[in-house]
Each structure stands twice: as C-alpha cells, then as structure tokens.
Design an enzyme around this catalytic site. Structure first.
Site, mmCIF file in Angstrom:
data_model
loop_
_atom_site.group_PDB
_atom_site.id
_atom_site.type_symbol
_atom_site.label_atom_id
_atom_site.label_comp_id
_atom_site.label_asym_id
_atom_site.label_seq_id
_atom_site.Cartn_x
_atom_site.Cartn_y
_atom_site.Cartn_z
ATOM 1 N N LYS A 157 0.866 -1.183 0.000
ATOM 2 C CA LYS A 157 0.000 0.000 0.000
ATOM 3 C C LYS A 157 0.904 1.234 0.000
ATOM 4 O O LYS A 157 1.118 1.873 1.036
ATOM 5 C CB LYS A 157 -0.922 -0.057 1.235
ATOM 6 C CG LYS A 157 -2.076 0.909 1.189
ATOM 7 C CD LYS A 157 -3.077 0.589 2.281
ATOM 8 C CE LYS A 157 -4.087 1.705 2.493
ATOM 9 N NZ LYS A 157 -4.934 2.026 1.347
HETATM 10 N N1 PMP Z 1 -7.725 -1.632 -2.793
HETATM 11 C C1 PMP Z 1 -7.129 -0.439 -2.678
HETATM 12 C C2 PMP Z 1 -6.334 0.093 -3.823
HETATM 13 C C3 PMP Z 1 -7.278 0.315 -1.500
HETATM 14 O O1 PMP Z 1 -6.701 1.515 -1.389
HETATM 15 C C4 PMP Z 1 -8.056 -0.212 -0.440
HETATM 16 C C5 PMP Z 1 -8.241 0.588 0.812
HETATM 17 N N2 PMP Z 1 -7.219 0.334 1.738
HETATM 18 C C6 PMP Z 1 -8.635 -1.473 -0.605
HETATM 19 C C7 PMP Z 1 -8.451 -2.155 -1.799
HETATM 20 C C8 PMP Z 1 -9.413 -2.114 0.494
HETATM 21 O O2 PMP Z 1 -8.544 -2.551 1.514
HETATM 22 P P1 PMP Z 1 -8.999 -2.635 3.015
HETATM 23 O O3 PMP Z 1 -10.239 -3.434 3.050
HETATM 24 O O4 PMP Z 1 -7.877 -3.315 3.711
HETATM 25 O O5 PMP Z 1 -9.215 -1.253 3.500
#
Ligand code: PMP
Length: 313
Positions: A157
């Site tokens: 991320k």
């Molecule tokens: N994909 C992306 C590109 C994101 O930025 C997020 C948000 N964090 C998600 C998926 C969903 O991830 P999560 O459920 O861990 O927040």
C-alpha cells in the site's frame, strides 16, 4: 483548526501542528511511503470505541514496508498499542479514521530505497461516509489500467501508487460516475480505485484473486469469511472477465474507507434491478454489527480503546 490535536511521530506523541516535514522529504518528492487506513467505530450502547482488525492492518503495513525497504522499528503489537493510546489522547466518541504512515524521510536529492532514512507518523480524525451513494453507486470501467506487480506492486500500500487510484477516480467523477472499476494490464477485473470488488453470480460470491494486482484488502478477507460462516455461501477467488460485470446479479465495492458500497450500474448497464441486492444488503448489515463489536463470534477483531464504560454508569 483541525479536530485532531495529536500525532504519533517518530516515537513520541506530539501536538499535531508540530508533526511537520520539510519540502525536501524523499517521500514527498518520490512517493516513497506506505500507509494504512484503519477505522474505529463508536458503539453507543457500550460507550466504547472499537478499532477494527488492528493487527491485520499492521501486519500489512510491515509487508508494505518490507517491499519498499522501509525500516519500521515497531512490532505489530507496539503499533496496536500506539494506536489505542493516540485514540485515547484524542478522546473521540464517534466513528474515526486512523492513518499510520511509514515513509522515507531523508531530505535531499536521489531516488533509491536502500540506505535512506525512514520515519513513522500517525494521526486520527473523525470520519463518516467515504462515498455518498453507498446503496447504489454508478460505476464505470476505467480507461486507466491498474499498476502491476513487476512495476509498482499493488500488494504494497505505497503512497506513490495512489496516483493510479486518483487518475481512475477523477476520470470516473468527471464523467459523471461515482467510482471506477480498474482492469489489470491483461484486461481482467482487478478492483475499484481504492476498494476491492465483489460480484454475485448464480448464488456464488466471486472476487478477483490476490494475483489480479489487487491490494489484499482486510475488508475483502473479512467478507469472504463472513459470507462462508454466516450466509453459508459458496465463495470463489478467481479471474473475472470484464463482461461478467455486465451480467452479474449483484456487485459491490468494499474497503475500510468505503465499507460496503452497492453498485447500481456498470458502464450504464443496471446490475440486477438497479438496487442493492439481498446478499450485499445482508453482508452490509453483518459488517456494521461486526465492526461495532455486536457479534461475539468476531469480537476479537475489535480492540476497545477506552476502559470498560459499562459498569458504574
Ligand atoms: N484496494 C485499494 C487500492 C485500497 O486503497 C483499499 C483501501 N485500503 C482497498 C483495496 C481495500 O482494503 P482494506 O479493506 O484493507 O481497507
């Protein structure tokens, strides 16, 4: 004036106005940071704030940091404790968003990851809805493609990767849609601009697998488990074709920010009858009960921030 008053910055809790970086900061210039988005939910009956799946978020932050050669000098447990302490200091009694950020903090010119100084910062701020039309978003397939693993890895991320998300989201909004679904370089469905994608076809809950250049979402993982355990549904992680988007029975986006947003249409084709479908509705209800600590079976995903408020009130 910001509502939040404190930050955790390089090992100390400091006033938010003192948590500043120079314009020469590596991460600001080159996008060399990684971060998390965590939600904490207020439960009014218990007068308690619950941080959701803290350990999983910090495990993923460690994974992102490892990919980016960022030295994160705290264990998952220490990061969880610092988060609880920050939330206590802020004293929020409403739904809150927590943003931890590990980044290359060296000041100077030079693009590399090795041998560059790192920092860690975190702030929290009250936060409600991410998307207005949570019960029926108008979605398009983006003309942009998702970043890919041998270029900018979606599994990490990283801050810089959000240029991709922002290009997709802005294009969608400027064309009158609420969100975008993004295809992989190979043309299969990856995810939303900052959310994972799910659809229902003939009673099966389907989401692209972890090798479809997705962020391995914690909400995604949560819903796969909850659909199996609570709805006794068959769930599949598999490659999804673009045209499956047009013929599925239900579709939704999920993530910490967006929570669960039903999709009403994709590229102007209505999904189902154009309204939130039964599986999406049920998963949403379960999700909101779970994150607020109302389902004992999943209570271990919820970290209480305050001392138990129930006795003596
Ligand atoms: N994909 C992306 C590109 C994101 O930025 C997020 C948000 N964090 C998600 C998926 C969903 O991830 P999560 O459920 O861990 O927040």
């Amino acid at each position: 004036m910001p509502i939040n008053k404190h930050a955790f910055f390089d090992g100390k809790f400091v006033p938010i106005e003192d948590a500043k970086v120079s314009i020469m900061t590596h991460a600001l210039n080159y996008g060399t940071g990684c971060f998390e988005g965590i939600r904490a939910y207020w439960n009014d009956e218990e007068r308690q704030l619950f941080a959701f799946r803290l350990a999983e978020h910090y495990k993923r932050l460690h994974d992102s940091a490892a990919i980016l050669l960022i030295d994160l000098p705290y264990t998952v447990e220490e990061l969880c404790d610092a988060t609880v302490e920050l939330l206590r200091l802020e004293g929020f009694r409403e739904d809150t968003y927590v943003r931890p950020l590990a980044f290359k903090s060296q000041e100077g010119i030079g693009v590399r990851l090795n041998g560059v100084k790192d920092s860690f910062a975190m702030f929290a701020t009250p936060f409600g809805k991410y998307m207005e039309k949570e019960e029926g978003a108008k979605v398009c397939v983006s003309s942009w493609r998702r970043i890919y693993d041998t270029s900018v890895p979606a599994r990490a991320k990283c801050t810089g990767a959000y240029v991709n998300s922002a290009l997709c989201k802005s294009e969608a909004e400027m064309n009158g849609f609420d969100e975008a679904i993004v295809l992989t370089r190979g043309g299969s469905v990856s995810e939303g601009s900052a959310e994972n994608f799910f659809m229902v076809r003939s009673g099966v809950l389907i989401t692209p697998g972890i090798t479809s250049d997705i962020l391995e979402g914690i909400t995604r993982q949560t819903l796969l488990q909850v659909a199996r355990e609570e709805l006794h549904m068959s769930v599949k992680e598999r490659t999804v074709d673009r045209t499956e988007l047009y013929v599925c029975d239900e579709a939704f986006l999920c993530g910490t920010g967006v929570q669960i947003a039903a999709i009403a249409s994709i590229d102007h084709r209505p999904i189902g009858d154009g309204r939130i479908g039964p599986v999406t509705r049920k998963l949403r209800e379960l999700y909101f009960d779970i994150v607020r600590g109302k389902m004992p079976r999943y209570r271990n995903w919820c970290t209480p921030v305050y001392e138990d408020q129930r006795s003596g009130d």
